[in-house]
Enzyme design. Structure first.
Site, PDB file in Angstrom:
ATOM      1  N   HIS A 204      69.147  51.814   0.159  1.00 14.74           N
ATOM      2  CA  HIS A 204      69.136  52.121  -1.270  1.00 14.74           C
ATOM      3  C   HIS A 204      70.368  51.616  -2.010  1.00 14.74           C
ATOM      4  O   HIS A 204      70.363  51.556  -3.241  1.00 14.74           O
ATOM      5  CB  HIS A 204      69.017  53.641  -1.491  1.00 14.74           C
ATOM      6  CG  HIS A 204      70.312  54.372  -1.336  1.00 14.74           C
ATOM      7  ND1 HIS A 204      70.824  54.723  -0.104  1.00 14.74           N
ATOM      8  CD2 HIS A 204      71.228  54.796  -2.247  1.00 14.74           C
ATOM      9  CE1 HIS A 204      71.976  55.343  -0.269  1.00 14.74           C
ATOM     10  NE2 HIS A 204      72.254  55.401  -1.556  1.00 14.74           N
ATOM     11  N   ARG A 205      71.434  51.241  -1.299  1.00 13.09           N
ATOM     12  CA  ARG A 205      72.640  50.771  -1.974  1.00 13.09           C
ATOM     13  C   ARG A 205      72.346  49.478  -2.726  1.00 13.09           C
ATOM     14  O   ARG A 205      71.694  48.577  -2.205  1.00 13.09           O
ATOM     15  CB  ARG A 205      73.745  50.519  -0.960  1.00 13.09           C
ATOM     16  CG  ARG A 205      74.253  51.765  -0.267  1.00 13.09           C
ATOM     17  CD  ARG A 205      75.325  52.438  -1.069  1.00 13.09           C
ATOM     18  NE  ARG A 205      75.851  53.620  -0.384  1.00 13.09           N
ATOM     19  CZ  ARG A 205      76.705  54.456  -0.910  1.00 13.09           C
ATOM     20  NH1 ARG A 205      77.152  54.272  -2.130  1.00 13.09           N
ATOM     21  NH2 ARG A 205      77.141  55.499  -0.239  1.00 13.09           N
TER      22      ARG A 205
END
Length: 350
Positions: A204-205
């Site tokens: 998700h980064r």
């Protein structure tokens, strides 16, 4: 006292679940949801599953550039603070919601308490690193999860009202484990999974999802594995995957984001976890599940030093090799407190 708490993203909902209960047992809390994560799968499902009180106000900021999102939050949080005039503003972690809350409160001379203070990746290209550094330097009460975090603050000249309290996420994980013992999750059965027979992956980064080459390397690694991979897909990553020509192998199961209890069930039964999430690195450690972190650095260095977490970056060959060879060294020292961090935070607010 009156405490205004700012949340906006999945990790903050989890942390607030522990602290909100503790605050409300002794004080008045006004809970502000900035709307940084706004759909049910990334927001509402956590309020429901964690028994988190409904927010008193939702700013409904939604997605956008960092500047647009932070600016809208700053205005919305300022309006709340002017109306409520709290004794403290409480912020969590390192998101844009954290930054906006800290800035708004500092301009109004409202004391700021920062939960998870002192974390550093020493990578200023990460938006989260900038957010946490600014929040720490504006805060009046710094609530640290580790000795490393305390040392990081001291190296930046911050030593006043710095406290080692442990990690509130361990409080929540212990609560979740008890809930799951009483009422087991059906997630493994629904997905046809057997304990220890699959890998759990999350990405998700923005450094991974917004860089086509990095995301391609990660997906290539998953495709090349000979094990089942369960991949709850963040909306940002799903959109980029859909726009690409990347074909996902049959053994990689893309699923929608799941609630906290179901995620704990998936994590605890996985053979190994592949992630770029700070929270999941810690949860993997506490659950005694080997973890590969698909970044070049981590704020949670103790998990690496203990031998349960390995930094592999977004390199396809490195990820594959580590999946096949990485194994913890056997020892498992206690990290990040004893699961009673929330009560310590509330005592310090007093």
């Amino acid at each position: 006292m009156k405490v205004v708490s700012i949340v906006g993203a999945r990790p903050q909902f989890i942390k607030a679940a522990a602290l909100s209960r503790a605050i409300r047992s002794r004080h008045q809390e006004f809970l502000v949801h900035t709307g940084q994560h706004y759909d049910y799968e990334m927001s509402g499902i956590f309020f429901d599953g964690l028994n988190l009180p409904s927010p008193d106000v939702n700013l409904e900021v939604g997605s956008g550039s960092h500047s647009a999102q932070t600016g809208a939050m700053l205005k919305g949080v300022e309006d709340v603070l002017l109306a409520e005039r709290p004794d403290y503003l409480l912020v969590y972690g390192d998101t844009n919601s954290t930054l906006a809350g800290a800035l708004a409160a500092s301009k109004l001379s409202i004391p700021i308490a920062h939960v998870e203070a002192g974390l550093r990746s020493f990578n200023r290209r990460m938006p989260e690193e900038v957010n946490r550094v600014v929040a720490d330097h504006l805060s009046n009460l710094l609530l640290c999860p580790s000795e490393t975090a305390v040392r990081n603050l001291a190296q930046e000249g911050i030593t006043h009202r710095v406290h080692l309290v442990g990690d509130v996420m361990l409080d929540v994980l212990n609560w979740a484990k008890q809930r799951l013992a009483e009422r087991p999750s059906a997630m493994l059965e629904q997905l046809g999974l057997a304990p220890g027979q699959y890998l759990l992956a999350t990405v998700h980064r923005s450094e991974n999802t917004d860089d086509p080459e990095r995301l391609s390397q990660i997906l290539q690694a998953m495709n090349s594995l000979d094990e089942r991979v369960v991949f709850p897909v963040h909306p940002r990553a799903r959109k980029i995957i859909a726009q690409s020509d990347r074909v996902i192998s049959p053994q990689v199961r893309l699923i929608d984001p799941v609630g906290y209890l179901d995620m704990v069930a998936l994590a605890s039964a996985a053979r190994m976890i592949l992630t770029d999430s700070g929270g999941l690195q810690k949860e993997a450690y506490w659950l005694r599940v080997p973890c590969l972190t698909m970044r070049g650095e981590t704020e949670w260095v103790e998990t690496v030093e203990a031998g349960w977490n390995q930094l592999v970056g977004p390199d396809s060959a490195g990820i594959r090799q580590a999946v096949e060879t990485f194994s913890p060294n056997g020892s498992h020292p206690a990290l990040y407190g004893d699961g009673c961090a929330a009560s310590r935070c509330v005592e310090l607010l007093n």
